[in-house]
Design an enzyme around this catalytic site. Sequence first.
Site, PDB file in Angstrom:
ATOM      1  N   LYS A   1      78.304  20.032  50.389  1.00 41.56           N
ATOM      2  CA  LYS A   1      77.083  19.228  50.486  1.00 41.56           C
ATOM      3  C   LYS A   1      76.355  19.126  49.143  1.00 41.56           C
ATOM      4  O   LYS A   1      75.625  18.178  48.898  1.00 41.56           O
ATOM      5  CB  LYS A   1      76.170  19.795  51.562  1.00 41.56           C
ATOM      6  CG  LYS A   1      76.785  19.618  52.953  1.00 41.56           C
ATOM      7  CD  LYS A   1      75.874  20.052  54.076  1.00 41.56           C
ATOM      8  CE  LYS A   1      76.464  19.673  55.427  1.00 41.56           C
ATOM      9  NZ  LYS A   1      77.621  20.528  55.802  1.00 41.56           N
TER      10      LYS A   1
HETATM   11  C1  LIG Z   1      78.604  20.116  56.766  1.00 40.59           C
HETATM   12  C2  LIG Z   1      79.919  20.792  56.673  1.00 40.59           C
HETATM   13  C3  LIG Z   1      81.086  20.238  57.259  1.00 40.59           C
HETATM   14  C4  LIG Z   1      81.065  18.976  58.091  1.00 40.59           C
HETATM   15  O1  LIG Z   1      80.825  17.846  57.311  1.00 40.59           O
HETATM   16  P1  LIG Z   1      80.480  16.432  58.004  1.00 40.59           P
HETATM   17  O2  LIG Z   1      80.183  15.498  56.892  1.00 40.59           O
HETATM   18  O3  LIG Z   1      79.304  16.690  58.885  1.00 40.59           O
HETATM   19  O4  LIG Z   1      81.680  16.038  58.767  1.00 40.59           O
HETATM   20  C5  LIG Z   1      82.292  20.897  57.049  1.00 40.59           C
HETATM   21  N1  LIG Z   1      82.357  22.051  56.351  1.00 40.59           N
HETATM   22  C6  LIG Z   1      81.267  22.614  55.792  1.00 40.59           C
HETATM   23  C7  LIG Z   1      81.414  23.885  55.042  1.00 40.59           C
HETATM   24  C8  LIG Z   1      80.008  22.002  55.914  1.00 40.59           C
HETATM   25  O5  LIG Z   1      78.928  22.582  55.357  1.00 40.59           O
END
Ligand SMILES: *Cc1c(COP(=O)(O)O)cnc(C)c1O
Length: 477
Positions: free
Chosen positions: A112
Site C-alpha cells: 500500500k
Molecule cells: C491490502 C492488502 C492486500 C489486498 O489488496 P487489495 O487491493 O485490497 O486487493 C493484500 N495483501 C496485503 C499485505 C495488503 O495489505
Amino acid sequence: MRYLSTRGDAPVLSFDEVLLAGLARDGGLYLPESWPQFSAGEIRALAGKPYAEIAFAVLKPFVGDSIAEADLKRILDETYAGFGHEAVAPLKQLDSRTWLMELFHGPTLAFKDYALQLLGRLFDHVLARRGERVTVIGATSGDTGSAAIEALRDRAQVDVFMLHPQGRVSEVQRRQMTTVLAPNIHNIALEGTFDDCQDQVKAMFNDLAFRDAMNLSAVNSINWARIMAQVVYYFVAGVALGAPDRAIAFSVPTGNFGNVFAAYGAGRMGLPVAQLIVGSNSNDILTRFFDSGTMAVTGVSPTISPSMDIQISSNFERLLFDVFDRDGAQVRRVLQSFRQSGEFSVSAEQHQRLRRLFDAHRFDDAETSAEIAVRLQESGELLDPHSAIATAAARAEVRPEISAVVALATAHPAKFPDAVERACGLRPELPARLADLYEREERYTPLPNDLVALQDYIRSQRQDPPQHAQRTAKGAA
Ligand SMILES: *Cc1c(COP(=O)(O)O)cnc(C)c1O
C-alpha cells in the site's frame, strides 16, 4: 484526462478533483474516460529505466494538465527515493517460470506504500495550489492505517485522525501508527471493535455540517489515484521480463480487488497481460464469482492473511463497468439489487469473456502455511501469508502458453511474524530501518465509542484556519 463515475450519474471530473473526491457523488467509483494507449515501441523504450521514470511515463496521461510535468517528475522522484531497495519493486526468480515481485520496500512494509506515498504528496501539492486544507479520517484494522499515516505525516495541508480498535491490532501494526509523532497525525484508540471504528467514520461523513466544517477527506482503496499508482509496477515487472515481446501472467492476492484491477488496467493500456490469477483466503467471494458468474455475500472469518478478510470487494465495481460495456445505469441497477439481496449474476457470455483473462483460487490457512514452508524449502524465500497465497495461486494454474508468471509479495514477512513462525519455524526479523520499532515512543488517545466525543476531539486537535492561511502563504512563496 477526464474521469467518469461507474454509476453514470455524477459530474465528470478532472484529475485533481478525482484525487480529492474519493467516492463519486452517485456512490460510484471514478475511472478514466479512456485508457491511455502504449504502443509496443513505447513499452520497449521503458526497459531498463528507473522506477520513477517508468512511473512518470505511465502516469503522465492520467494526470494530464492537472500537475505540471516538472512538478510530477519531482514528486515521483521524491516518492520512490525513500524506498528501501534501489530497484523499488525488485523481482526474484523462484523457479523456471515464476518470479516474485517484492512490494514491501516502502516505509510500512506493505504494497500500500507504493500508492499512498505518492497520494500523500499529490494531496499536498494540489491542496497547496488550491489554498485548501483537509481532515483525513479513517478506520483501520492494521495495514492501511500505518501506510496512510506514513504517507501524510508532516504534510502541511492535511490533518489525519486514524481510528483503530483498542487492543485489537497487532503490536507491530499499532507501533507503526503510534510512533509517528508528527503534529498533524492523531491516533485514536477507540474503545470498541473495527466495525465500531468504521461505523463512527461513516457517521462523521454523514454529518454534513461536520463534514463541511472539517473538510473531511478519505484515502481508502477506492481512491482512483491509488489504483493509478499501482499500474506502474505491472509495467516495471512486464518490461523487465520481456514485454511487449513476451506475454506475462500476474498472480495477485486479493481483498478489495484494487491491486488486481490495476493489473487489468495495465493490460488495457497495451501491456501484454495474458492471464490474471486471483488468490483469496477462505473469504472467497471473488473465487466463487469467477467459478460461477454469481457474486454472493457470506460472512467474514478471520484468517492469517487479515488484509484480505473482506466481505465485499469494493473495487470490483470498476471491472463490472467494463463487463456492462460502460453502461453506468446498469451498474447502478445491479449493485442496488446486490445491496438488497446480497447476490447478483452476470450472463454466461459475460462470464466467459472474464474467464478468458481471469482465473481464481482459494487457500485456507493450512494451505497457506504449507506454501510458506514449501517455498522456504524450495527457494529459500521467507514469505508472509498474503504473498504465499500469490505464489500458491501461481503454482495452481498457469496457462501452458505462458512462460512468465509474476506473484506479488504484498507484505514483508516481519509484519506477520507469528503466522510465519508457526508455518515454518523461522521468526522473520524487521529490516534494519525498523529494528528499533519496539523501543520508540508511542502516542495515541483512547476515546469512548461515542460520536460526540470523537467530533469534539477532532475539532479541538485540528490545526486552525489562521495557521492554515500562514502556511499556505509560506508554501506559495
Ligand atoms: C491490502 C492488502 C492486500 C489486498 O489488496 P487489495 O487491493 O485490497 O486487493 C493484500 N495483501 C496485503 C499485505 C495488503 O495489505
